[in-house]
Design an enzyme around this catalytic site. Structure first.
Site, mmCIF file in Angstrom:
data_model
loop_
_atom_site.group_PDB
_atom_site.id
_atom_site.type_symbol
_atom_site.label_atom_id
_atom_site.label_comp_id
_atom_site.label_asym_id
_atom_site.label_seq_id
_atom_site.Cartn_x
_atom_site.Cartn_y
_atom_site.Cartn_z
ATOM 1 N N TYR A 98 43.444 14.556 58.488
ATOM 2 C CA TYR A 98 42.032 14.913 58.688
ATOM 3 C C TYR A 98 41.614 14.743 60.142
ATOM 4 C CZ TYR A 98 41.202 15.452 53.732
ATOM 5 O OH TYR A 98 41.225 15.912 52.450
ATOM 6 N N GLU A 140 40.988 11.296 47.448
ATOM 7 C CA GLU A 140 42.452 11.474 47.442
ATOM 8 C C GLU A 140 43.162 10.122 47.388
ATOM 9 O OE1 GLU A 140 43.003 14.179 50.800
ATOM 10 O OE2 GLU A 140 41.603 15.553 49.813
ATOM 11 N N TYR A 190 48.812 20.509 37.088
ATOM 12 C CA TYR A 190 49.911 21.215 37.740
ATOM 13 C C TYR A 190 50.648 20.241 38.653
ATOM 14 C CZ TYR A 190 46.186 21.291 41.222
ATOM 15 O OH TYR A 190 45.160 20.908 42.064
ATOM 16 N N ARG A 205 54.596 25.027 46.480
ATOM 17 C CA ARG A 205 53.818 25.914 45.597
ATOM 18 C C ARG A 205 53.400 25.110 44.368
ATOM 19 N NH1 ARG A 205 54.196 28.475 49.397
ATOM 20 N NH2 ARG A 205 54.806 30.665 49.698
ATOM 21 N N GLN A 206 52.207 25.435 43.879
ATOM 22 C CA GLN A 206 51.706 24.706 42.709
ATOM 23 C C GLN A 206 52.006 25.490 41.430
ATOM 24 O OE1 GLN A 206 48.048 24.766 44.727
ATOM 25 N NE2 GLN A 206 48.036 22.595 45.187
ATOM 26 N N TYR A 207 52.503 24.784 40.443
ATOM 27 C CA TYR A 207 52.809 25.401 39.150
ATOM 28 C C TYR A 207 52.193 24.564 38.045
ATOM 29 C CZ TYR A 207 56.250 27.993 41.848
ATOM 30 O OH TYR A 207 56.843 28.800 42.783
ATOM 31 N N PRO A 279 49.008 27.282 31.303
ATOM 32 C CA PRO A 279 48.156 26.190 30.830
ATOM 33 C C PRO A 279 47.778 26.360 29.360
ATOM 34 C CG PRO A 279 46.933 27.606 32.335
ATOM 35 C CD PRO A 279 48.354 28.051 32.375
HETATM 36 N N1 LIG Z 1 45.838 28.241 35.502
HETATM 37 C C1 LIG Z 1 45.806 29.522 35.791
HETATM 38 O O1 LIG Z 1 44.762 30.138 35.735
HETATM 39 C C2 LIG Z 1 47.041 30.209 36.228
HETATM 40 C C3 LIG Z 1 46.893 31.365 36.948
HETATM 41 N N2 LIG Z 1 47.976 32.038 37.393
HETATM 42 C C4 LIG Z 1 47.731 33.230 38.194
HETATM 43 O O2 LIG Z 1 48.143 34.387 37.481
HETATM 44 C C5 LIG Z 1 48.413 35.406 38.444
HETATM 45 C C6 LIG Z 1 49.720 36.150 38.220
HETATM 46 O O3 LIG Z 1 49.751 36.714 37.024
HETATM 47 P P1 LIG Z 1 50.798 37.860 36.742
HETATM 48 O O4 LIG Z 1 51.610 37.428 35.586
HETATM 49 O O5 LIG Z 1 51.530 38.234 37.969
HETATM 50 O O6 LIG Z 1 49.796 39.023 36.369
HETATM 51 P P2 LIG Z 1 50.093 40.555 36.154
HETATM 52 O O7 LIG Z 1 49.781 41.251 37.436
HETATM 53 O O8 LIG Z 1 51.432 40.746 35.555
HETATM 54 O O9 LIG Z 1 48.960 40.920 35.125
HETATM 55 C C7 LIG Z 1 48.998 40.407 33.802
HETATM 56 C C8 LIG Z 1 48.147 41.268 32.916
HETATM 57 O O10 LIG Z 1 46.793 41.146 33.350
HETATM 58 C C9 LIG Z 1 46.233 42.443 33.463
HETATM 59 N N3 LIG Z 1 45.251 42.499 34.551
HETATM 60 C C10 LIG Z 1 45.483 42.222 35.836
HETATM 61 N N4 LIG Z 1 44.368 42.378 36.560
HETATM 62 C C11 LIG Z 1 43.419 42.785 35.713
HETATM 63 C C12 LIG Z 1 42.052 43.091 35.850
HETATM 64 N N5 LIG Z 1 41.431 43.048 37.030
HETATM 65 N N6 LIG Z 1 41.369 43.452 34.742
HETATM 66 C C13 LIG Z 1 41.977 43.521 33.568
HETATM 67 N N7 LIG Z 1 43.279 43.241 33.368
HETATM 68 C C14 LIG Z 1 43.992 42.874 34.426
HETATM 69 C C15 LIG Z 1 47.393 43.332 33.798
HETATM 70 O O11 LIG Z 1 47.056 44.618 33.441
HETATM 71 P P3 LIG Z 1 47.480 45.887 34.332
HETATM 72 O O12 LIG Z 1 48.932 46.106 34.002
HETATM 73 O O13 LIG Z 1 46.590 46.971 33.875
HETATM 74 O O14 LIG Z 1 47.253 45.500 35.771
HETATM 75 C C16 LIG Z 1 48.527 42.735 32.988
HETATM 76 O O15 LIG Z 1 48.602 43.261 31.708
HETATM 77 C C17 LIG Z 1 48.532 34.750 39.769
HETATM 78 O O16 LIG Z 1 47.373 35.094 40.490
HETATM 79 C C18 LIG Z 1 48.574 33.290 39.432
HETATM 80 O O17 LIG Z 1 48.070 32.548 40.472
HETATM 81 C C19 LIG Z 1 49.218 31.615 37.101
HETATM 82 C C20 LIG Z 1 49.433 30.454 36.373
HETATM 83 C C21 LIG Z 1 48.336 29.646 35.923
#
Ligand SMILES: NC(=O)C1=CN([C@@H]2O[C@H](COP(=O)(O)OP(=O)(O)OC[C@H]3O[C@@H](n4cnc5c(N)ncnc54)[C@H](OP(=O)(O)O)[C@@H]3O)[C@@H](O)[C@H]2O)C=CC1
Length: 403
Positions: A98, A140, A190, A205-207, A279
């Site tokens: 910081y 933190e 995560y 990276r966070q998972y 999740p």
């Molecule tokens: N805790 C959480 O919230 C978590 C969030 N994530 C986030 O998930 C994201 C990655 O996901 P990923 O598997 O690659 O997603 P995809 O790009 O494979 O999309 C998954 C589905 O969501 C649909 N979709 C995407 N955008 C839109 C929209 N604007 N409106 C409606 N439907 C939509 C897609 O439809 P179409 O094929 O029509 O685009 C597809 O069927 C990352 O941003 C990651 O950070 C990951 C893990 C945990």
């Protein structure tokens, strides 16, 4: 937490001009700070630096914090600070950093705003920064202490004890600490995984932890990010897919994150897209074990069945719930079965109790679209929880409570 009266007057008068130049200030600050302290590049996601999202997110946080300090009607800002603190502990950020950030940030404010910055204005913004910084440092420190983490050594080696191919381009890694002492996590949390990349850089990276029992071994489910529309492949997810096998040792952070299931009796609506199912898988398993009587709706969208990860896990847990409704949409696959539809998720006509608590997980535009649909349906914004992974440009707006 309060600004001194003198500083408050100055911040009130200058917040607009600082906000207007926030992107410029943070771009300059980041460039100079990384030139002088290249080791800090390993703390932050380089892809977000390149895209400029990280500087914007930091600028937005400091300005939002300043606005909350000078607005007597501003809602409680502590949830935003808590979420940032969780992110920071998972990245191993230390109190010392910081001081470095503060020095370069304030110097950039001086340089960008030039003559507008008198010593008094500089001092007022210095005070804002340190109120922000001290509050995060304290939060933190508490999170590190609660987890028994030494902030000087935040990464713990974990060995991959199993690797499961979950779906196309999605693997789960089961991780056990090398020293044998599992750190319990909370459902919805995560971890960060840091890897040394072939170009000599190190990247975290966070998972989301997708295991559904707090005491269980950590399971992270990683989608291989394929470059599209000019964006490169994901560096860390690609590395993990190609290099993480049984026996590989990875540096893992303490579990973090405050997006947790509440313990009320309210109906739950868990909405996910793509790898956002991680999740949800953990939450459904937890509900099946501890709260099977709670009413749950599970809505998920994926490209096609081959990309739909953890589906058998979620189904098996869901079968143990007393009152559950499941619906899946496939945007590219055929809809087969009574609970499967084709196309993008569409909640029109689907019964949703207005008192339900909703969790959204998935790509940001997806969450934005669904959130708007839900609020239009009368679900109060404060009942909708979500977490943005990566720089939180969609941070809660304290004023409206809307995102
Ligand atoms: N805790 C959480 O919230 C978590 C969030 N994530 C986030 O998930 C994201 C990655 O996901 P990923 O598997 O690659 O997603 P995809 O790009 O494979 O999309 C998954 C589905 O969501 C649909 N979709 C995407 N955008 C839109 C929209 N604007 N409106 C409606 N439907 C939509 C897609 O439809 P179409 O094929 O029509 O685009 C597809 O069927 C990352 O941003 C990651 O950070 C990951 C893990 C945990």
């Amino acid at each position: 937490m309060q600004l001194s009266t003198d500083s408050e007057v100055i911040v009130r008068a200058t917040a607009g001009v600082v906000a207007a130049h926030a992107d410029e200030i943070t771009a300059l600050f980041y460039r100079r700070m990384f030139e002088a302290h290249p080791e800090l590049l390993n703390v932050f996601n380089r892809a977000h630096q390149v895209q400029g999202d990280q500087p914007k997110a930091l600028a937005a946080s400091v300005v939002a914090f300043a606005v909350h300090l000078i607005d007597p009607d501003a809602p409680d800002f502590s949830p935003v600070m808590r979420r940032i603190a969780h992110r920071h502990v998972s990245l191993g950020i230390s109190a010392r950093q910081y001081t470095i950030v503060g020095r370069y940030l304030l110097a950039a404010v001086d340089d960008v705003l030039g003559d507008a910055i008198t010593p008094a204005v500089h001092a007022a913004w210095d005070e804002v920064y340190w109120l922000f910084g001290c509050s995060l440092i304290a939060e933190e420190a508490r999170l590190y202490a609660d987890a028994g983490t030494d902030p000087d050594h935040p990464w713990r080696p974990h060995r991959v004890v199993d690797r499961v191919e979950e779906a196309r381009d999605v693997i789960s890694l089961i991780l056990e600490p090398v020293d044998g002492r599992r750190a319990p996590h909370r459902i919805g949390q995560y971890v960060a995984v840091a890897v040394d990349l072939p170009d000599g850089t190190r990247q975290p990276r966070q998972y989301t932890i997708s295991s559904s029992t707090p005491e269980a071994a950590l399971r992270v489910t990683v989608k291989r990010v394929r470059g599209a529309d000019g964006a490169p492949d994901g560096q860390v997810s690609t590395w993990l897919h190609e290099n993480a096998h049984v026996g590989t040792v990875l540096d893992v952070s303490q579990p973090a994150g405050d997006l947790l299931l509440d313990d009320s009796d309210d109906a739950l609506v868990l909405i996910s897209a793509g790898i956002g199912i991680t999740p949800v898988a953990a939450m459904v398993g937890d509900l099946a074990r501890r709260r099977p009587e709670r009413s749950v709706r599970l809505f998920h969208v994926d490209r096609e069945p081959e990309t739909h990860a953890l589906v058998s896990d979620v189904r098996a847990h869901a079968q143990r719930l007393n009152d559950v409704r499941t619906l899946t949409w496939y945007t590219e696959g055929a809809a087969e079965g009574p609970a499967v539809r084709s196309g993008r998720m569409d909640l029109a006509g689907i019964d949703l109790p207005s008192t339900a608590r909703v969790f959204l997980c998935g790509p940001l535009p997806f969450m934005q679209a669904i959130r708007s649909a839900l609020t239009a349906r009368g679900i109060a914004p404060e009942r909708i929880e979500y977490e943005v992974f990566g720089p939180d440009l969609w941070a809660r707006q304290p004023k409206s409570g809307a995102a």
